[in-house]
Design a protein around this motif. Structure first.
Motif, PDB file in Angstrom:
ATOM      1  N   PHE A 198      70.892  51.573   8.603  1.00  0.00           N
ATOM      2  CA  PHE A 198      70.592  51.387   7.242  1.00  0.00           C
ATOM      3  C   PHE A 198      71.454  51.938   6.186  1.00  0.00           C
ATOM      4  N   VAL A 199      71.574  51.022   4.979  1.00  0.00           N
ATOM      5  CA  VAL A 199      72.147  51.503   3.946  1.00  0.00           C
ATOM      6  C   VAL A 199      71.482  51.522   2.624  1.00  0.00           C
ATOM      7  N   VAL A 200      71.469  52.787   2.133  1.00  0.00           N
ATOM      8  CA  VAL A 200      70.732  53.166   0.820  1.00  0.00           C
ATOM      9  C   VAL A 200      71.534  53.389  -0.132  1.00  0.00           C
ATOM     10  N   ILE A 201      71.672  52.662  -1.238  1.00  0.00           N
ATOM     11  CA  ILE A 201      72.642  53.315  -2.397  1.00  0.00           C
ATOM     12  C   ILE A 201      72.144  53.743  -3.616  1.00  0.00           C
ATOM     13  N   ALA A 202      73.148  54.320  -4.324  1.00  0.00           N
ATOM     14  CA  ALA A 202      72.771  54.621  -5.681  1.00  0.00           C
ATOM     15  C   ALA A 202      74.000  54.313  -6.713  1.00  0.00           C
ATOM     16  N   ASP A 203      73.840  53.521  -7.620  1.00  0.00           N
ATOM     17  CA  ASP A 203      74.770  52.900  -8.350  1.00  0.00           C
ATOM     18  C   ASP A 203      75.305  53.568  -9.371  1.00  0.00           C
ATOM     19  N   TYR A 204      76.638  54.081  -9.550  1.00  0.00           N
ATOM     20  CA  TYR A 204      76.912  54.950 -10.712  1.00  0.00           C
ATOM     21  C   TYR A 204      76.732  54.227 -11.941  1.00  0.00           C
ATOM     22  N   LYS A 205      77.224  52.932 -12.079  1.00  0.00           N
ATOM     23  CA  LYS A 205      77.238  52.269 -13.037  1.00  0.00           C
ATOM     24  C   LYS A 205      76.065  51.925 -13.980  1.00  0.00           C
ATOM     25  N   GLU A 206      74.873  51.939 -12.991  1.00  0.00           N
ATOM     26  CA  GLU A 206      73.669  51.967 -13.512  1.00  0.00           C
ATOM     27  C   GLU A 206      73.103  53.461 -14.287  1.00  0.00           C
ATOM     28  N   ILE A 207      73.830  54.567 -13.603  1.00  0.00           N
ATOM     29  CA  ILE A 207      73.530  55.819 -14.082  1.00  0.00           C
ATOM     30  C   ILE A 207      73.969  56.109 -15.090  1.00  0.00           C
ATOM     31  N   ALA A 208      75.304  55.619 -15.538  1.00  0.00           N
ATOM     32  CA  ALA A 208      76.162  55.703 -16.767  1.00  0.00           C
ATOM     33  C   ALA A 208      75.560  55.071 -17.778  1.00  0.00           C
ATOM     34  N   GLN A 256      63.437  56.692  -6.371  1.00  0.00           N
ATOM     35  CA  GLN A 256      64.080  57.688  -7.287  1.00  0.00           C
ATOM     36  C   GLN A 256      64.311  59.040  -6.930  1.00  0.00           C
ATOM     37  N   VAL A 257      65.541  59.457  -7.117  1.00  0.00           N
ATOM     38  CA  VAL A 257      65.771  61.126  -6.575  1.00  0.00           C
ATOM     39  C   VAL A 257      66.575  61.748  -7.825  1.00  0.00           C
ATOM     40  N   ASP A 258      66.545  63.081  -7.629  1.00  0.00           N
ATOM     41  CA  ASP A 258      67.504  63.988  -8.467  1.00  0.00           C
ATOM     42  C   ASP A 258      68.802  63.743  -8.019  1.00  0.00           C
ATOM     43  N   TYR A 259      69.730  63.790  -9.055  1.00  0.00           N
ATOM     44  CA  TYR A 259      71.299  63.828  -8.723  1.00  0.00           C
ATOM     45  C   TYR A 259      71.940  64.779  -9.505  1.00  0.00           C
ATOM     46  N   LEU A 260      73.183  64.860  -9.113  1.00  0.00           N
ATOM     47  CA  LEU A 260      74.258  65.589  -9.968  1.00  0.00           C
ATOM     48  C   LEU A 260      75.500  64.798  -9.810  1.00  0.00           C
ATOM     49  N   ILE A 261      76.171  64.898 -10.693  1.00  0.00           N
ATOM     50  CA  ILE A 261      77.619  64.372 -10.866  1.00  0.00           C
ATOM     51  C   ILE A 261      78.533  65.557 -10.781  1.00  0.00           C
ATOM     52  N   GLU A 262      79.588  65.538 -10.076  1.00  0.00           N
ATOM     53  CA  GLU A 262      80.414  66.771 -10.039  1.00  0.00           C
ATOM     54  C   GLU A 262      81.789  65.992  -9.944  1.00  0.00           C
ATOM     55  N   GLU A 263      82.765  67.029 -10.529  1.00  0.00           N
ATOM     56  CA  GLU A 263      84.268  66.607 -10.348  1.00  0.00           C
ATOM     57  C   GLU A 263      84.878  66.911  -9.181  1.00  0.00           C
ATOM     58  N   SER A 264      85.267  66.056  -8.659  1.00  0.00           N
ATOM     59  CA  SER A 264      86.123  66.225  -7.197  1.00  0.00           C
ATOM     60  C   SER A 264      87.256  66.905  -7.366  1.00  0.00           C
ATOM     61  N   GLU A 265      87.729  67.662  -6.113  1.00  0.00           N
ATOM     62  CA  GLU A 265      88.718  68.761  -6.344  1.00  0.00           C
ATOM     63  C   GLU A 265      90.149  67.674  -6.045  1.00  0.00           C
ATOM     64  N   PRO A 298      83.824  56.343 -10.212  1.00  0.00           N
ATOM     65  CA  PRO A 298      85.187  56.527 -10.761  1.00  0.00           C
ATOM     66  C   PRO A 298      86.051  57.390  -9.733  1.00  0.00           C
ATOM     67  N   ASP A 299      87.136  57.457  -9.759  1.00  0.00           N
ATOM     68  CA  ASP A 299      87.793  58.347  -9.067  1.00  0.00           C
ATOM     69  C   ASP A 299      87.737  59.683 -10.056  1.00  0.00           C
ATOM     70  N   GLY A 300      87.766  60.730  -9.004  1.00  0.00           N
ATOM     71  CA  GLY A 300      87.746  62.012  -9.548  1.00  0.00           C
ATOM     72  C   GLY A 300      86.267  62.403  -9.794  1.00  0.00           C
ATOM     73  N   LYS A 301      85.115  61.842  -9.314  1.00  0.00           N
ATOM     74  CA  LYS A 301      83.746  61.953  -9.515  1.00  0.00           C
ATOM     75  C   LYS A 301      83.061  61.841  -8.200  1.00  0.00           C
ATOM     76  N   VAL A 302      82.243  62.754  -7.943  1.00  0.00           N
ATOM     77  CA  VAL A 302      81.344  62.626  -6.762  1.00  0.00           C
ATOM     78  C   VAL A 302      79.886  62.920  -7.133  1.00  0.00           C
ATOM     79  N   LEU A 303      79.023  61.796  -6.519  1.00  0.00           N
ATOM     80  CA  LEU A 303      77.695  62.040  -6.755  1.00  0.00           C
ATOM     81  C   LEU A 303      76.706  62.499  -5.824  1.00  0.00           C
ATOM     82  N   ARG A 304      75.988  63.515  -5.904  1.00  0.00           N
ATOM     83  CA  ARG A 304      75.303  64.053  -4.961  1.00  0.00           C
ATOM     84  C   ARG A 304      73.746  63.826  -5.306  1.00  0.00           C
TER      85      ARG A 304
END
Length: 327
Positions: free
Chosen positions: A281-291, A318-327, A250-256
């Motif tokens: 190669f394209v490797v993805i993490a899906d925010y909808k699945e995380i939410a 699987q990897v660790d992750y962090l969701i941040e608010e974008s500036e 979503p707008d305003g969020k960043v996944l690390r």
């Protein structure tokens, strides 16, 4: 030894008592063979003959989309000597069917078995043999007014290199052909295939000269192409530093993710591996699945791999992750 001496030896050989009896025996054997042959050839036989039929006097504005020359099989009944004359002479060497006489409807024509018999007798007026059957019952041909389109070609069949090798890429000469057919068929054709190929256990580049597959009422120009199969040696390799990309953010969020880059394991050709890059190669993490299912770790998926890569897997799923608010 002079010639007279040689002739004397030959005379003495053939006219000795033992050889006289052999000559008499061979003479009677030859006469018996001739008598048997004459008796055999005087019997009545049936034989199937293959006769090419050519469509002639085609109008300039018409393009045949079937073969100009087709073959009919006729079964004739006659004495053996006459059957032999058909087999070993040109007494029946082909038929000509005039286009306008057998054009039935726009784009389609045919010659019936009865008409084929008439053609045979017309072009061979001295023929006395009885025609028992004609196959097929109807000889068909198709044509159009020149409507065509260019479509790509593809190979069909079974082409398998030796173990530990694979086909890295395929090339065609030409890579497309002009297809002539009725408009209805042209609308339905998006690709045309070669005749069925069957090659196995090769390791070097394989170049095949082949015909296009036959399609009823369809003509390919050219109808013969070359297909090249290029091989490479299979090797198990890996690619590091493939970035994990977030999707559906979503707008305003960043996944690390931690790590931000992962390793992909795969099988490919030796020569192709030299040209691979991580960004292919394209490797993805899906925010909808995380939410939907929050957890300490998120799943990552291998979405895209370059052409020629097989059995590709991620080193970690699987990897660790962090969701941040974008500036």
């Amino acid at each position: 030894m002079n010639i007279m001496g040689l002739l004397r030896i030959v005379r003495d050989f053939f006219f000795s008592n033992a050889n006289k009896q052999l000559l008499i025996f061979m003479s009677f054997l030859a006469l018996a063979g001739v008598f048997w042959l004459m008796t055999t050839l005087n019997e009545t036989y049936e034989k199937e003959l293959r006769i090419p039929v050519r469509i002639t006097q085609i109008p300039k504005n018409a393009v045949l989309t079937s073969d100009e020359v087709d073959t009919v099989r006729i079964t004739v009944r006659d004495r053996g000597w006459m059957i032999l004359s058909y087999l070993y002479t040109n007494r029946i060497n082909g038929l000509s069917a005039v286009f306008k006489n057998y054009n039935r409807t726009n784009g389609y024509g045919y010659v019936t078995a009865a008409e084929l018999q008439k053609l045979i007798h017309a072009q061979n007026p001295n023929m006395t043999s009885k025609i028992v059957s004609v196959k097929p019952d109807k000889l068909e041909f198709y044509y159009n007014d020149g409507a065509h389109k260019r479509v790509p070609v593809r190979w069909s069949g079974r082409v398998i290199p030796e173990q530990l090798y694979f086909i890295s890429h395929t090339q065609y000469w030409p890579d497309s052909v002009d297809v002539y057919a009725s408009q209805e068929k042209l609308d339905s054709i998006s690709v045309v295939y070669t005749e069925t190929l069957n090659y196995a256990n090769f390791r070097d580049t394989l170049i095949i000269d082949c015909h296009m597959a036959k399609m009823k009422g369809v003509k390919c120009v050219p109808d013969r192409i070359k297909v090249g199969f290029y091989t490479d040696v299979l090797t198990e390799e890996s690619m590091d530093d493939v970035p994990v990309v977030a999707v559906n953010m979503p707008d305003g969020k960043v996944l690390r993710t931690f790590p931000a880059k992962v390793r992909v394991n795969f099988v490919t050709g030796v020569s192709q591996y030299r040209n691979l890059r991580p960004d292919q190669f394209v490797v993805i993490a899906d925010y909808k699945e995380i939410a939907a299912k929050p957890s300490d770790k998120c799943n990552i998926y291998l979405k895209t791999v370059p052409h020629g890569i097989s059995r590709a897997t991620l080193d970690v799923k699987q990897v660790d992750y962090l969701i941040e608010e974008s500036e």
